[in-house]
Design an enzyme around this catalytic site. Structure first.
Site, PDB file in Angstrom:
ATOM      1  N   HIS A 196      45.087  31.178  22.969  1.00 23.56           N
ATOM      2  CA  HIS A 196      46.251  30.617  23.673  1.00 23.56           C
ATOM      3  C   HIS A 196      46.110  29.096  23.629  1.00 23.56           C
ATOM      4  O   HIS A 196      44.985  28.576  23.704  1.00 23.56           O
ATOM      5  CB  HIS A 196      46.235  31.006  25.159  1.00 23.56           C
ATOM      6  CG  HIS A 196      46.907  32.299  25.496  1.00 23.56           C
ATOM      7  ND1 HIS A 196      46.452  33.125  26.502  1.00 23.56           N
ATOM      8  CD2 HIS A 196      48.029  32.896  25.005  1.00 23.56           C
ATOM      9  CE1 HIS A 196      47.236  34.181  26.611  1.00 23.56           C
ATOM     10  NE2 HIS A 196      48.207  34.073  25.717  1.00 23.56           N
ATOM     11  N   CYS A 292      44.863  29.531  33.487  1.00 24.47           N
ATOM     12  CA  CYS A 292      45.692  30.733  33.316  1.00 24.47           C
ATOM     13  C   CYS A 292      45.679  31.659  34.525  1.00 24.47           C
ATOM     14  O   CYS A 292      46.400  32.652  34.544  1.00 24.47           O
ATOM     15  CB  CYS A 292      45.332  31.473  32.033  1.00 24.47           C
ATOM     16  SG  CYS A 292      43.600  31.758  31.793  1.00 24.47           S
TER      17      CYS A 292
HETATM   18  N1  ARG Z   1      42.341  39.013  29.108  1.00 29.71           N
HETATM   19  C1  ARG Z   1      43.500  38.201  29.094  1.00 29.71           C
HETATM   20  C2  ARG Z   1      44.195  38.311  27.746  1.00 29.71           C
HETATM   21  O1  ARG Z   1      43.537  38.406  26.748  1.00 29.71           O
HETATM   22  C3  ARG Z   1      43.159  36.790  29.405  1.00 29.71           C
HETATM   23  C4  ARG Z   1      44.337  35.882  29.447  1.00 29.71           C
HETATM   24  C5  ARG Z   1      43.984  34.479  29.753  1.00 29.71           C
HETATM   25  N2  ARG Z   1      45.119  33.662  29.731  1.00 29.71           N
HETATM   26  C6  ARG Z   1      45.235  32.489  29.127  1.00 29.71           C
HETATM   27  N3  ARG Z   1      46.378  31.891  29.185  1.00 29.71           N
HETATM   28  N4  ARG Z   1      44.285  31.948  28.451  1.00 29.71           N
HETATM   29  O2  ARG Z   1      45.388  38.311  27.643  1.00 29.71           O
END
Ligand code: ARG
Length: 298
Positions: A196, A292
């Site tokens: 992300h 997040c």
């Molecule tokens: N386990 C979650 C996923 O893989 C973690 C999300 C974390 N969010 C972020 N915006 N980095 O979707």
């Protein structure tokens, strides 16, 4: 000026050319009662199934929530859903916007991973109750968009930084730019550990950003350097293991960050930022940290 900049040589504006936006005054958080690692959808989750200490997770989450209160933000606490262990990462299900006339709207995400798709209607309900106009993407056209995990507002400017490659697709940004009447600078992500945009880019204030350079292409870095006059770089250990770039700076001054980011924190303090360290160890096992675990709202 609603267009997507994909190459650095298309960047023909400066910050001064952009409309101002208010800083967010509210924060949404989702209670971690059912937070867990039950499947693997990013490399950080590997080997961590069933390894969450629930009590510890709740303690970590409570401290973070209290910190937003202490910074003067209004905290909107949303109830958890048993079927959705990742719902605590509420930066991902939506992208909110405030228009120049003060009206609020939100684009709901189309989650890349089937495991997380069902989180979206629960978050949508929160917006409906908060008088946001809810906008849906056409799911037959756009299959991947993970909200503010990838589409991040510049600090107090009408400009979105749009990450793509793993969880959001490049082509969704034309639609987002048009719908929100906002320029978007698209950034390709090239390292799956930084899946992300919020794992490798943290906007601190109008001029300052914290990044992990190896997560971007050369041209991506050129775009970042054209807009931000100060670019702080995190080292591999702090970015990869401690999610240093998943920090948040809601007011352009106070930075909330995973504890132990020694080098990044020294750089932040040198620039006059106030560093607040938090332990998000349980959430790091799922590939998430401070940024997040919340959604900033107006
Ligand atoms: N386990 C979650 C996923 O893989 C973690 C999300 C974390 N969010 C972020 N915006 N980095 O979707």
């Amino acid at each position: 000026m609603s267009r997507v900049i994909t190459q650095s040589d298309q960047l023909d504006f400066t910050l001064a050319d952009l409309e101002d936006m208010p800083a967010p005054g509210k924060v949404m958080v989702v209670h971690p009662k059912y937070f867990d690692v039950k499947y693997v959808i990013n490399p950080h989750m590997e080997g961590n199934i069933g390894d969450i200490n629930k009590e510890e997770a709740e303690t970590e989450w409570n401290r973070l929530r209290d910190a937003y209160n202490n910074l003067g933000l209004y905290v909107h606490e949303v109830g958890p859903q048993e079927e959705y262990p990742d719902m605590v990462f509420c930066a991902n299900q939506s992208l909110p916007n405030i228009k120049a006339d003060g009206t609020k709207e939100v684009i709901m995400s189309v989650m890349h991973s089937p495991e997380r798709k069902g989180e979206v209607p629960h978050i949508e309900k929160v917006y409906e109750e908060s008088s946001y106009k809810v906008i849906h993407l056409d799911e037959s056209q756009f299959t991947d968009f993970e909200g503010m995990g990838d589409a991040i507002w510049h600090y107090k400017k009408r400009l979105i930084w749009g990450g793509y490659g793993y969880r959001s697709s490049k082509d969704v940004y034309d639609h987002i730019a048009e719908t929100l009447d906002t320029p978007v600078i698209a950034l390709e992500l090239i390292d799956e550990k930084f899946y992300h945009l919020d794992t490798c880019l943290c906007i601190l204030n109008e001029e300052t950003v914290l990044i992990y350079p190896k997560a971007f292409t050369e041209d991506g870095l050129a775009k970042i350097r054209k807009i931000f006059s100060t670019v702080i770089e995190a080292n591999t250990f702090e970015a990869e293991e401690l999610f240093a770039c998943n920090a948040t700076c809601p007011d352009g001054k106070n930075v909330l960050i995973q504890k132990g980011c020694v080098e990044v924190n020294a750089k932040l303090e040198e620039l006059g930022f106030i560093v607040h360290e938090f332990n998000t160890e349980e959430f790091l096992k799922s590939g998430g940290s401070v940024f997040c675990m919340k959604m900033l709202l107006w």
